[in-house]
Design an enzyme around this catalytic site. Structure first.
Site, PDB file in Angstrom:
ATOM      1  N   TYR A  76       3.656  -0.217   6.167  1.00  0.00           N
ATOM      2  CA  TYR A  76       2.890  -0.106   4.904  1.00  0.00           C
ATOM      3  C   TYR A  76       3.299   0.670   3.850  1.00  0.00           C
ATOM      4  CZ  TYR A  76      -1.727  -0.505   2.513  1.00  0.00           C
ATOM      5  OH  TYR A  76      -2.589  -0.770   1.542  1.00  0.00           O
ATOM      6  N   TYR A 122       0.906  -7.338  -2.608  1.00  0.00           N
ATOM      7  CA  TYR A 122       0.033  -6.240  -2.307  1.00  0.00           C
ATOM      8  C   TYR A 122      -1.297  -6.913  -1.718  1.00  0.00           C
ATOM      9  CZ  TYR A 122      -3.124  -2.016  -2.253  1.00  0.00           C
ATOM     10  OH  TYR A 122      -3.744  -1.172  -1.991  1.00  0.00           O
TER      11      TYR A 122
END
Length: 388
Positions: free
Chosen positions: A297, A341
């Protein structure tokens, strides 16, 4: 699941379908429409229909409830529906919840989804503008008056301490940005397709909150992503090679807050990630050397380095050098800095493609993918592997 012993979830469920909308800055349609498109694409990929689905999982932050998505997507009766809290920290936990439901017989086919207009609608990067009073929000109240109003400002505190402790400069964060953009440049689905960067480009990008530059911060995206989870036995009868859930975990550390855990003993690591790492390694029986590709991430580059260190791929302060050495194929879709994203859900999809052998940046012989979810918040992680 226990933080003190191995669990028995591994090998009982698999991701069998992935689907997404295009990734854009202005989708021109509602978040519900994006969710339904992604769910439909994932079911098509899995060779299943809406009638096969009896479970849905999403994020508490998603504006499209499970029941509404079921209705709009043509899904009938549901025996399982669930939501995971803590923003991007929820990503891998949606698959964990789905796998738990499948393994326990609560549901047969569960779809995990996330959809938002995060560029054209609500922009998370703009920070706190208005917030209803909550118990967890009280922690933010200690920091907002000091000017720590945005996610970048919260991460900058830990990033600055990391550089100070290990005698490093902010250029070390650029290693992550360069790798992500290199992979995104070869990914037609990525927003930054065809646009690699160099360390010099990173160093020339403007400051956002020192020591974070523009190219240390993920983009804002409109789009949707969905994943289909079912049993390993059923997966073997479907058209795509399954990505088996080898291990799944959630984790929160001591003195955990949402992005503002500044009163811990140290700021150079991610204790919540350490909890996830211990559970994944313990339950899978694997070690860092067994991982073929890492999908970490990357909302902000410093936390990628800290994740590598917490998982044991390298020592404290060595994350930048590890990335620079290409010691582990990393974020082969381009990550959230390069592709999109989507709160980490697109990263899970890339981990599945690596297991299938269909990534545009395929790692030869990839049999095990590590995926992580949002950091700085209670988080989650997965190890996905090839069947057999």
């Amino acid at each position: 699941m226990s933080i003190r012993r191995a669990d028995t979830l591994g090998g009982k469920a698999a991701v069998v379908g992935i689907g997404a909308t295009e990734f854009s800055k202005n989708s021109g349609r509602s978040e519900l429409k994006l969710a339904v498109e992604a769910v439909g694409a994932a079911l098509d990929d899995a060779g299943l229909t809406p009638a096969d689905v009896d479970g849905l999982v999403t994020f508490t932050m998603d504006t499209s409830p499970e029941i509404t998505v079921a209705q709009a997507a043509g899904i009938g009766e549901l025996s399982f529906f669930s939501r995971i809290h803590y923003g991007g920290g929820a990503a891998c936990a949606t698959v964990q919840q789905a796998a738990l439901a499948v393994a326990s017989g609560v549901a047969d086919v569960v779809v995990c989804y996330r959809a938002f207009n995060e560029r054209s609608g609500r922009r998370f990067g703009s920070g706190v503008q208005r917030r209803e009073p909550t118990a967890e929000g009280a922690a933010l109240g200690w920091n907002l008056p000091s000017g720590l109003l945005t996610p970048a400002s919260w991460v900058a505190m830990a990033a600055q301490r990391y550089l100070h402790t290990y005698g490093l400069g902010p250029e070390v964060f650029g290693e992550v940005a360069v790798v992500d953009r290199r992979h995104a440049a070869r990914n037609p689905a990525a927003y930054f397709h065809g646009q690699p960067i160099t360390l010099a480009d990173h160093a020339a990008s403007r400051w956002i909150v020192e020591p974070l530059r523009l190219l240390d911060c993920c983009q804002e995206t409109d789009g949707g992503q969905a994943l289909v989870v079912t049993s390993v036995e059923r997966a073997r009868d479907l058209p795509r090679p399954p990505a088996v859930v080898v291990a799944a975990a959630q984790g929160a550390g001591r003195s955990q807050e949402q992005m503002t855990s500044f009163y811990r003993d140290g700021l150079t690591g991610l204790p919540e990630t350490a909890v996830v790492a211990r559970q994944l390694w313990r339950s899978s029986g694997l070690a860092p050397a067994d991982i073929d590709v890492g999908i970490l991430y990357d909302h902000f580059t410093p936390f990628v380095l800290m994740q590598l260190e917490e998982f044991g791929f390298c020592g404290p302060g060595e994350g930048g050098a590890f990335v620079a050495a290409d010691a582990l194929p990393l974020n082969t879709h381009g990550g959230q800095l390069g592709e999109a994203y989507l709160h980490g859900m697109n990263g899970i999809a890339e981990a599945v493609r690596q297991i299938r052998g269909t990534s545009v940046n395929q790692v030869a012989g990839a049999a095990r993918s590590l995926v992580t979810a949002g950091t700085g918040v209670p988080t989650s992680g997965l190890i996905l592997g090839a069947d057999g």
